[in-house]
Design a protein around this motif. Sequence first.
Motif, PDB file in Angstrom:
ATOM      1  N   MET A  34      37.535 -52.404  27.976  1.00 48.88           N
ATOM      2  CA  MET A  34      36.598 -53.250  28.213  1.00 48.88           C
ATOM      3  C   MET A  34      36.110 -54.761  27.042  1.00 48.88           C
ATOM      4  O   MET A  34      36.160 -56.014  27.844  1.00 48.88           O
ATOM      5  N   ALA A  35      36.868 -54.623  26.611  1.00 49.13           N
ATOM      6  CA  ALA A  35      36.536 -55.727  25.004  1.00 49.13           C
ATOM      7  C   ALA A  35      37.730 -56.229  25.489  1.00 49.13           C
ATOM      8  O   ALA A  35      37.636 -58.257  25.739  1.00 49.13           O
ATOM      9  N   ALA A  36      38.885 -55.967  26.219  1.00 49.14           N
ATOM     10  CA  ALA A  36      39.931 -56.867  26.494  1.00 49.14           C
ATOM     11  C   ALA A  36      39.726 -58.166  27.486  1.00 49.14           C
ATOM     12  O   ALA A  36      40.259 -58.978  27.866  1.00 49.14           O
ATOM     13  N   LEU A  79      26.862 -49.869  25.210  1.00 46.17           N
ATOM     14  CA  LEU A  79      27.934 -48.505  25.359  1.00 46.17           C
ATOM     15  C   LEU A  79      28.104 -47.699  26.434  1.00 46.17           C
ATOM     16  O   LEU A  79      27.754 -46.850  26.556  1.00 46.17           O
ATOM     17  N   SER A  80      26.562 -48.372  27.643  1.00 47.62           N
ATOM     18  CA  SER A  80      26.332 -47.618  28.819  1.00 47.62           C
ATOM     19  C   SER A  80      27.850 -47.997  29.454  1.00 47.62           C
ATOM     20  O   SER A  80      27.788 -46.948  30.424  1.00 47.62           O
ATOM     21  N   GLN A  81      27.589 -49.536  29.403  1.00 51.99           N
ATOM     22  CA  GLN A  81      29.441 -49.226  29.823  1.00 51.99           C
ATOM     23  C   GLN A  81      30.603 -48.927  29.717  1.00 51.99           C
ATOM     24  O   GLN A  81      30.827 -48.042  30.703  1.00 51.99           O
ATOM     25  N   VAL A  82      30.721 -48.364  28.718  1.00 49.98           N
ATOM     26  CA  VAL A  82      31.828 -47.432  27.867  1.00 49.98           C
ATOM     27  C   VAL A  82      31.237 -46.577  28.512  1.00 49.98           C
ATOM     28  O   VAL A  82      32.541 -46.047  28.962  1.00 49.98           O
ATOM     29  N   ALA A  83      30.403 -46.001  28.314  1.00 45.65           N
ATOM     30  CA  ALA A  83      30.463 -44.251  28.160  1.00 45.65           C
ATOM     31  C   ALA A  83      30.530 -43.834  29.701  1.00 45.65           C
ATOM     32  O   ALA A  83      31.395 -42.754  30.171  1.00 45.65           O
ATOM     33  N   GLU A  88      33.541 -41.781  31.431  1.00 47.86           N
ATOM     34  CA  GLU A  88      32.830 -40.724  32.154  1.00 47.86           C
ATOM     35  C   GLU A  88      32.960 -39.571  31.168  1.00 47.86           C
ATOM     36  O   GLU A  88      32.102 -38.312  30.834  1.00 47.86           O
ATOM     37  N   VAL A  89      31.601 -40.298  30.371  1.00 43.37           N
ATOM     38  CA  VAL A  89      31.126 -39.360  29.619  1.00 43.37           C
ATOM     39  C   VAL A  89      29.028 -40.001  29.158  1.00 43.37           C
ATOM     40  O   VAL A  89      29.168 -41.053  29.448  1.00 43.37           O
ATOM     41  N   SER A  90      28.253 -39.082  28.744  1.00 43.79           N
ATOM     42  CA  SER A  90      27.038 -39.487  28.549  1.00 43.79           C
ATOM     43  C   SER A  90      27.087 -40.980  27.740  1.00 43.79           C
ATOM     44  O   SER A  90      27.485 -40.445  26.253  1.00 43.79           O
ATOM     45  N   ARG A  91      25.887 -41.776  27.859  1.00 38.22           N
ATOM     46  CA  ARG A  91      25.457 -42.528  26.717  1.00 38.22           C
ATOM     47  C   ARG A  91      24.985 -41.478  25.168  1.00 38.22           C
ATOM     48  O   ARG A  91      25.445 -41.932  24.316  1.00 38.22           O
ATOM     49  N   PRO A  92      24.252 -41.129  25.206  1.00 36.64           N
ATOM     50  CA  PRO A  92      24.067 -40.054  23.691  1.00 36.64           C
ATOM     51  C   PRO A  92      24.897 -39.523  23.394  1.00 36.64           C
ATOM     52  O   PRO A  92      24.972 -38.787  22.115  1.00 36.64           O
ATOM     53  N   LEU A 118      30.847 -47.970  16.762  1.00 44.53           N
ATOM     54  CA  LEU A 118      31.389 -47.997  18.131  1.00 44.53           C
ATOM     55  C   LEU A 118      32.583 -49.313  17.229  1.00 44.53           C
ATOM     56  O   LEU A 118      33.962 -48.762  17.503  1.00 44.53           O
ATOM     57  N   SER A 119      32.194 -50.083  17.647  1.00 40.76           N
ATOM     58  CA  SER A 119      33.164 -51.087  16.823  1.00 40.76           C
ATOM     59  C   SER A 119      34.048 -51.460  15.558  1.00 40.76           C
ATOM     60  O   SER A 119      35.472 -51.379  15.845  1.00 40.76           O
ATOM     61  N   GLN A 120      33.458 -50.578  14.525  1.00 37.11           N
ATOM     62  CA  GLN A 120      34.507 -50.381  12.925  1.00 37.11           C
ATOM     63  C   GLN A 120      35.808 -49.273  13.609  1.00 37.11           C
ATOM     64  O   GLN A 120      36.101 -49.386  12.931  1.00 37.11           O
ATOM     65  N   ALA A 121      34.892 -48.361  14.079  1.00 35.74           N
ATOM     66  CA  ALA A 121      36.166 -47.110  14.957  1.00 35.74           C
ATOM     67  C   ALA A 121      37.601 -47.832  15.326  1.00 35.74           C
ATOM     68  O   ALA A 121      38.257 -47.682  15.309  1.00 35.74           O
TER      69      ALA A 121
END
Length: 130
Positions: A38-40, A49-53, A57-61, A73-76
């Motif tokens: 998505m960043a690319a 984070l909601s879009q990434v989740a 296919e996982v929940s935002r929490p 997430l950015s650091q990872a």
Amino acid sequence: MEDTSFTESQDRPATAPPPREAWRRKMRDDVLDAARAMAAERGWDSVSLSQVASRAEVSRPTVYKEFGSRGGLSQALDVGVVRVGSDAITVTAGGLDGGEKESVDTAVRQGTERLKDVLAGRTPPASPTA
């Protein structure tokens, strides 16, 4: 006569992680892959984070629990880039002789540490030299 009984530890190879840990690793990889893609596609500033989740296919929490925040997430993602770059240089340096290889290894180690400091905001980026 040969003993054909199995213990629980023999049913699963010693190197296989427990199911929960295997799921966590896969989820983490899926989230990182989604965030990277998505960043690319549209730039990190346009990714939530909601879009990434959703894409992973996982929940935002779940994303918050694993990474703590958008910054986490950015650091990872940054650490993954550093690892890939470092691995590529290490493989390339594999064909060098002892002294050259040692110099490259030292430069990679120092460069990796500096990049981590820059990404963490502890050190300002260096100006490019001509």
